[in-house]
Design a protein around this motif. Structure first.
Motif, PDB file in Angstrom:
ATOM      1  N   LEU A 106      39.028  62.540 -42.716  1.00  0.00           N
ATOM      2  CA  LEU A 106      37.894  61.666 -42.369  1.00  0.00           C
ATOM      3  C   LEU A 106      37.738  60.558 -43.399  1.00  0.00           C
ATOM      4  O   LEU A 106      37.563  59.379 -43.047  1.00  0.00           O
ATOM      5  CB  LEU A 106      36.604  62.499 -42.279  1.00  0.00           C
ATOM      6  N   ALA A 107      37.841  60.953 -44.676  1.00  0.00           N
ATOM      7  CA  ALA A 107      37.672  59.948 -45.722  1.00  0.00           C
ATOM      8  C   ALA A 107      38.751  58.893 -45.648  1.00  0.00           C
ATOM      9  O   ALA A 107      38.491  57.686 -45.823  1.00  0.00           O
ATOM     10  CB  ALA A 107      37.686  60.628 -47.092  1.00  0.00           C
ATOM     11  N   GLU A 108      40.007  59.324 -45.379  1.00  0.00           N
ATOM     12  CA  GLU A 108      41.095  58.360 -45.311  1.00  0.00           C
ATOM     13  C   GLU A 108      40.953  57.449 -44.089  1.00  0.00           C
ATOM     14  O   GLU A 108      41.228  56.248 -44.150  1.00  0.00           O
ATOM     15  CB  GLU A 108      42.435  59.116 -45.273  1.00  0.00           C
ATOM     16  N   ILE A 109      40.508  58.028 -42.965  1.00  0.00           N
ATOM     17  CA  ILE A 109      40.302  57.213 -41.756  1.00  0.00           C
ATOM     18  C   ILE A 109      39.200  56.188 -41.989  1.00  0.00           C
ATOM     19  O   ILE A 109      39.325  55.010 -41.622  1.00  0.00           O
ATOM     20  CB  ILE A 109      39.958  58.112 -40.555  1.00  0.00           C
ATOM     21  N   LEU A 110      38.124  56.637 -42.600  1.00  0.00           N
ATOM     22  CA  LEU A 110      37.009  55.715 -42.867  1.00  0.00           C
ATOM     23  C   LEU A 110      37.437  54.610 -43.832  1.00  0.00           C
ATOM     24  O   LEU A 110      37.021  53.446 -43.688  1.00  0.00           O
ATOM     25  CB  LEU A 110      35.807  56.469 -43.434  1.00  0.00           C
ATOM     26  N   ASP A 111      38.280  54.971 -44.778  1.00  0.00           N
ATOM     27  CA  ASP A 111      38.778  53.962 -45.704  1.00  0.00           C
ATOM     28  C   ASP A 111      39.627  52.931 -44.977  1.00  0.00           C
ATOM     29  O   ASP A 111      39.518  51.721 -45.229  1.00  0.00           O
ATOM     30  CB  ASP A 111      39.601  54.648 -46.806  1.00  0.00           C
ATOM     31  N   ALA A 112      40.454  53.399 -44.041  1.00  0.00           N
ATOM     32  CA  ALA A 112      41.283  52.473 -43.260  1.00  0.00           C
ATOM     33  C   ALA A 112      40.418  51.559 -42.400  1.00  0.00           C
ATOM     34  O   ALA A 112      40.670  50.350 -42.279  1.00  0.00           O
ATOM     35  CB  ALA A 112      42.263  53.263 -42.393  1.00  0.00           C
ATOM     36  N   LEU A 113      39.385  52.139 -41.807  1.00  0.00           N
ATOM     37  CA  LEU A 113      38.491  51.337 -40.952  1.00  0.00           C
ATOM     38  C   LEU A 113      37.728  50.298 -41.769  1.00  0.00           C
ATOM     39  O   LEU A 113      37.488  49.170 -41.316  1.00  0.00           O
ATOM     40  CB  LEU A 113      37.518  52.256 -40.206  1.00  0.00           C
ATOM     41  N   GLN A 114      37.328  50.700 -42.979  1.00  0.00           N
ATOM     42  CA  GLN A 114      36.643  49.741 -43.851  1.00  0.00           C
ATOM     43  C   GLN A 114      37.577  48.590 -44.215  1.00  0.00           C
ATOM     44  O   GLN A 114      37.157  47.432 -44.273  1.00  0.00           O
ATOM     45  CB  GLN A 114      36.157  50.456 -45.118  1.00  0.00           C
ATOM     46  N   GLN A 115      38.833  48.928 -44.426  1.00  0.00           N
ATOM     47  CA  GLN A 115      39.815  47.901 -44.736  1.00  0.00           C
ATOM     48  C   GLN A 115      39.975  46.953 -43.549  1.00  0.00           C
ATOM     49  O   GLN A 115      40.100  45.738 -43.721  1.00  0.00           O
ATOM     50  CB  GLN A 115      41.164  48.548 -45.091  1.00  0.00           C
ATOM     51  N   VAL A 116      39.964  47.481 -42.332  1.00  0.00           N
ATOM     52  CA  VAL A 116      40.043  46.637 -41.135  1.00  0.00           C
ATOM     53  C   VAL A 116      38.871  45.659 -41.105  1.00  0.00           C
ATOM     54  O   VAL A 116      39.042  44.460 -40.848  1.00  0.00           O
ATOM     55  CB  VAL A 116      40.056  47.506 -39.860  1.00  0.00           C
TER      56      VAL A 116
END
Length: 1049
Positions: A106-116
């Protein structure tokens, strides 16, 4: 092995999430079908060449954006819309991901989404600000340019039905947080922020240029309000080149058309010049076409719709101005813009303002509504902030220039001289202390709004301390600035629009009369072009009717706007009264210069708005009128404080409209009958104004005074029936019996004589014209043009007679009811002959040999009521006779050589008994007065015979009668009788022989001539006494001779 499965699962999850967010894939075959991700073949090849898996991950997000934006893909979103869509989908995926059980993934996905999201915003900045400098191709269609996409998304966010559905595939609104992130990203690129949003503001301005209130302006206005809620964008707006255009070519109309806010303020129902128009849809045609045939319910529905949309406009504009004012660095620019709009439109006050150089009524009415909303926080019931309003704001040349405005009392030279002799600046220390106190107060007020919305708490606009030291004109508090800006805006806006509406109504009435006259020309011999002229006239009447209803809808039907204006003007009159010491009388004998220098429209505008509001049901229901009444009572009778007599007359017009018989408000009777200043001073000041209005200085003063005095007379008639005012009237009649009250009576009699005489002369003419028109055989033989001219003249004369008779009836009625209780002033030597001559003349007209000429078919349509008029005339005769203890009135009646006829009294008594106009007792008293007058006439003839040839030096040079009390006029050295010159001075305080100034106290008794006249009269009496015996003897002999002759016969 388990670890590898977990790794593949995380990679796969990340790939799938990013595919949904970025709408792309790196695997061939996954891009089939509608709405599936776009296959980025080039990026996939690059990854394969780098021995990297062809999956989407945090490491490849930026490369995805680069390739996706470097090419235009048919059927897919254009670049800017795509970036916004990625941001929105990232938000949605982040929300959905919260259900993941594996918190590490979840943390890694959220980090990727924040980067988007971050990259989407960064590339959005590049696309908006540097589209031409980077290799990101844009669609050729202008509507798909980044700026237009941005505007469409903003508008879609605020008003989904604006028609921007081009980007429906990625959502038609801005996702939450996108605009904030975009603005924050621009912090390092101020020039880019400026360029992007300057264009956006310009696009918003252009979008409303041709929109009417029935068009979709709301979304554009809300977008503007949303943008300026960001302080950085507010600063971009106020530094925009078109925020406040500069240059010699800039006038009021240019500001309306070219400034960013101008087109928003221009949105209005009130008709503008056809060159500029009111936008589409056309409100007049859509809501009020063929209004004469529309149902009342349809008109009511149209009024309600217009009131709703205009309130939305006012609220939106207020929200924009409010947010700009709350941005400290922008406040000065906003105030200067408002001041420039006012200064550039100063010529709007002209009756025929140039529509090509001045802004429209619509703009200024909207601006009026906004300014009134800004003033609302200091219009509380107690007006607790009035102490912050400084008169020096007007006197010091600052943001606004008041020097070209007419002052209440002082001339422009007096204002300039007095201002030059005073310093209104403050020392630096005092200024700083005042500003500190002001800012503490403002912070306290702003804190109160923390839990409420900006719109619901108008106090929130109060600005905080400025970031830098203000200019000189910023020494004044914001309340002070807002007060005077609003006063000027209302003068040029709401008040001007109401006056234009009044003119429009008059024009419409005139054109309707012309149309009726044209239609009356139809028939045999009508000119060929008549039907064309009628069609043109009908079209003009229809257009003016629509315009009238449009004005009515936005102005008179908006009771809330009128009440807000009256709340503001309540503060105005309270503040102005404070400049002369508050609401108390008498006023200072020397008018304070602060008051004298204030613009005249500060007094006139409240009166105008009160006048309009008084004629609208419920408009005054929530307005506190006590201060207005105090102000009117104080100043309407004081030319030493308010110079303009027409302005003081307008105060009476307001009171006239407030009379309980005319006003729909139930509180008006209490206002007149309980107000402490009115009870003591209203009647005296009305009587004083009645006299003052004789000379106004205008070329139309002779006719103006009749209309003004009619308003005063109607008001006095009502007050005569109110016991407290009745007593005040009788008191002033006693105190000023030979002063102001005598002047009032003299002018009342003058007006009555003129108006009645003019009317009675015209009635026979109207009678002849009526007969001329009714003779159809001869009338129809006349040319149509001649018939039209004659009919027009006939109606004009009817109108004149109707007005003159209305005014005359009021004057005669006042003489009637006042003479019943106040007779002494009428019987003074300088007055008794005038009132007697007037009564005799009109008695002669009404019952004399020429009375048949006054018989017309419908006398009521001319307000001519001869029976009632005769009763009033006889009533006045009887009232004055009852109060005459020395028979001076009977003597004056008989001495009138022009109109006195002894038989008229008997004839009038016969008529009165026939019509039953008066009690029998009154008629009998009138007959007895006729007997007295006849006896006085006989005695006067005997006296004249006994006096013989009077020496010319004893005769009054004006009346050519024996002087009883000769006085010398100091300038011309002419000797006249005291009663004669006093009568002259009642109307004209000049020497009648050389026009030099003359007052009663300047008259010099001619003691020596008085003694000689007295001696002459004594000598004639002695001569009469000595000859009386011989006269008696002669009479006896004559009687004996007559008896002898009878016997012989």
């Amino acid at each position: 092995m388990a670890q590898l499965k977990a790794t593949r699962s995380k990679v796969d999850i990340e790939d799938k999430v990013l595919q949904r967010v970025l709408q792309v894939t790196l695997r061939p075959g996954d891009d089939r079908g509608s709405g599936v991700p776009l296959y980025l073949e080039q990026l996939a090849a690059e990854l394969l060449s780098e021995d990297k898996p062809t999956v989407l991950s945090r490491d490849s997000i930026e490369r995805v954006f680069m390739q996706r934006l470097s090419t235009i893909y048919a059927g897919y979103d254009p670049p800017f819309s795509y970036l916004v869509g990625c941001y929105r989908r990232a938000l949605e995926e982040a929300r959905k991901a919260q259900i993941m059980k594996d918190k590490i993934i979840l943390a890694e996905i959220l980090d990727a989404l924040q980067q988007v999201k971050e990259l989407a915003v960064s590339y959005a900045v590049l696309v908006l600000a540097h589209a031409e400098d980077i290799n990101f191709p844009q669609p050729p269609e202008p509507s798909l340019s980044p700026n237009m996409q941005f505007l469409a998304l903003i508008l879609g966010d605020l008003s989904p039905n604006m028609g921007y559905d081009t980007f429906a595939s990625s959502g038609s609104t801005l996702p939450p947080g996108f605009l904030d992130d975009l603005i924050n990203r621009f912090e390092n690129e101020p020039e880019g922020l400026k360029n992007v949003f300057e264009q956006l503001f310009k696009d918003l301005q252009g979008s409303v240029m041709k929109i009417s209130p029935l068009g979709p302006f709301q979304g554009y206005l809300r977008a503007l309000g949303m943008l300026v809620s960001h302080s950085s964008l507010a600063l971009v707006l106020v530094h925009h080149p078109m925020w406040n255009p500069r240059g010699n070519h800039v006038n009021g109309r240019v500001l309306e058309v070219s400034s960013i806010l101008g087109p928003f303020f221009h949105i209005s129902v009130i008709p503008d010049h056809p060159v500029f128009g009111n936008g589409e849809p056309n409100v007049g045609q859509q809501c009020f076409s063929e209004a004469s045939t529309r149902r009342t319910s349809d008109l009511t529905s149209s009024y309600a719709l217009i009131r709703t949309v205009m309130q939305q406009l006012y609220d939106g504009l207020y929200d924009v101005i409010l947010k700009l004012l709350k941005t400290a660095e922008a406040r000065e620019k906003v105030l200067q813009y408002l001041a420039d709009v006012i200064q550039k439109n100063a010529n709007r006050v002209q009756i025929q303002a140039n529509p090509f150089t001045t802004a429209s009524n619509g703009m200024f009415v909207s601006l009026s509504a906004v300014m009134l909303k800004l003033c609302d926080p200091f219009l509380d019931e107690s007006l607790s902030k009035k102490g912050k309003i400084e008169a020096s704001y007007v006197l010091r040349k600052g943001r606004l220039d008041f020097s070209g405005l007419t002052a209440i009392l002082a001339t422009s030279e007096e204002v300039a001289k007095w201002v030059d002799s005073h310093t209104y600046g403050q020392s630096h220390g005092l200024y700083e202390a005042q500003q500190l106190h002001e800012h503490e107060e403002l912070r306290h007020l702003q804190a109160e709004e923390a839990s409420t919305s900006t719109v619901n708490n108008p106090q929130s606009y109060l600005p905080g301390p400025a970031a830098s030291k203000p200019a000189d004109h910023s020494n004044f508090s914001f309340i002070c600035e807002c007060f005077f800006l609003t006063a000027r805006v209302l003068n040029l806006g709401l008040i001007k629009a109401l006056l234009d509406f009044k003119t429009l109504v008059q024009d419409l009435s005139r054109h309707k009369e012309s149309l009726v006259a044209l239609k009356a020309m139809r028939g045999n011999g009508a000119p060929e072009e008549l039907e064309r002229d009628i069609s043109q006239a009908e079209a003009l009447v229809e257009r003016l009717s629509q315009d009238r209803l449009c004005y009515d809808a936005q102005l008179l039907k908006d009771v809330n706007l009128l009440q807000q204006g009256l709340d503001f003007y309540r503060l105005m009159v309270v503040w102005l009264a404070g400049l002369v010491g508050g609401f108390r009388l008498p006023l200072p004998s020397i008018c304070p210069m602060e008051f004298a220098c204030m613009p005249e429209h500060f007094v006139e505008d409240p009166m105008e708005l009160l006048l309009f509001a008084s004629r609208i049901p419920k408009a005054l229901d929530t307005v506190n009128l006590d201060e207005f009444m105090s102000f009117i009572v104080m100043f309407m009778g004081s030319p030493l404080h308010v110079r303009n007599p027409y302005l003081r007359a307008k105060m009476v017009e307001v009171l006239n409209a407030w009379m309980p018989s005319k006003s729909p408000s139930a509180v008006m009777a209490l206002l007149f009958e309980k107000h402490h200043l009115a009870l003591q001073y209203l009647v005296p000041n009305l009587l004083k104004l009645y006299v003052d209005i004789e000379f106004t200085g205008s070329h139309t003063q002779f006719y103006d005074k009749f209309n003004i005095r009619h308003n005063i007379a109607e008001l006095l008639e009502y007050l005569w029936l109110v016991p407290s005012h009745h007593d005040a009237w009788k008191k002033i009649a006693i105190m000023e019996e030979k002063g102001s009250y005598l002047k009032f009576l003299n002018l009342l009699i003058n007006d009555s004589i003129f108006l009645l005489d003019e009317s009675l002369k015209k009635i026979p003419e109207l009678k002849a014209m009526e007969a001329e028109i009714e003779n159809s055989d001869e009338w129809n033989q006349r040319p149509p043009q001649e018939r039209q001219e004659r009919v027009h003249h006939f109606h004009q004369q009817e109108h004149v007679v109707r007005i003159d008779m209305t005014l005359a009836n009021e004057d005669v009625k006042m003489l009637q009811y006042t003479s019943a209780e106040i007779t002494a002033p009428f019987l003074l030597p300088e007055m008794v002959e005038r009132i007697a001559s007037m009564l005799n003349y009109f008695l002669f007209q009404l019952v004399g040999p020429q009375r048949k000429a006054l018989r017309v078919k419908e006398p009521e349509k001319y307000e001519f009521r001869p029976k009632e008029l005769l009763s009033q005339i006889v009533d006045i005769y009887v009232h004055l006779d009852r109060g005459d203890a020395h028979q001076s009135f009977a003597n004056a009646i008989s001495s009138d050589g022009r109109s006195y006829r002894e038989e008229l009294f008997a004839e009038a008594a016969v008529v009165l008994r026939q019509i039953g106009g008066l009690p029998e007792k009154t008629i009998q008293e009138f007959e007895q007065l006729g007997v007295k007058a006849k006896a006085a006439a006989t005695e006067a003839k005997d006296t004249e015979a006994l006096l013989g040839e009077i020496p010319e030096e004893f005769l009054d040079p004006i009346q050519y009668t024996l002087m009883k009390d000769p006085v010398i006029l100091p300038s011309s050295k002419t000797t006249v009788d005291l009663s004669t010159i006093q009568r002259h001075l009642l109307s004209d305080q000049t020497d009648p022989f050389n026009r030099s100034v003359l007052t009663s106290d300047m008259l010099i008794p001619d003691v020596e001539l008085k003694a000689r006249i007295d001696e002459y009269l004594l000598s004639r009496q002695r001569s009469t006494h000595h000859s009386s015996n011989s006269i008696l003897l002669t009479k006896s002999l004559s009687q004996i001779c007559k008896c002898a002759m009878k016997m012989i016969l």
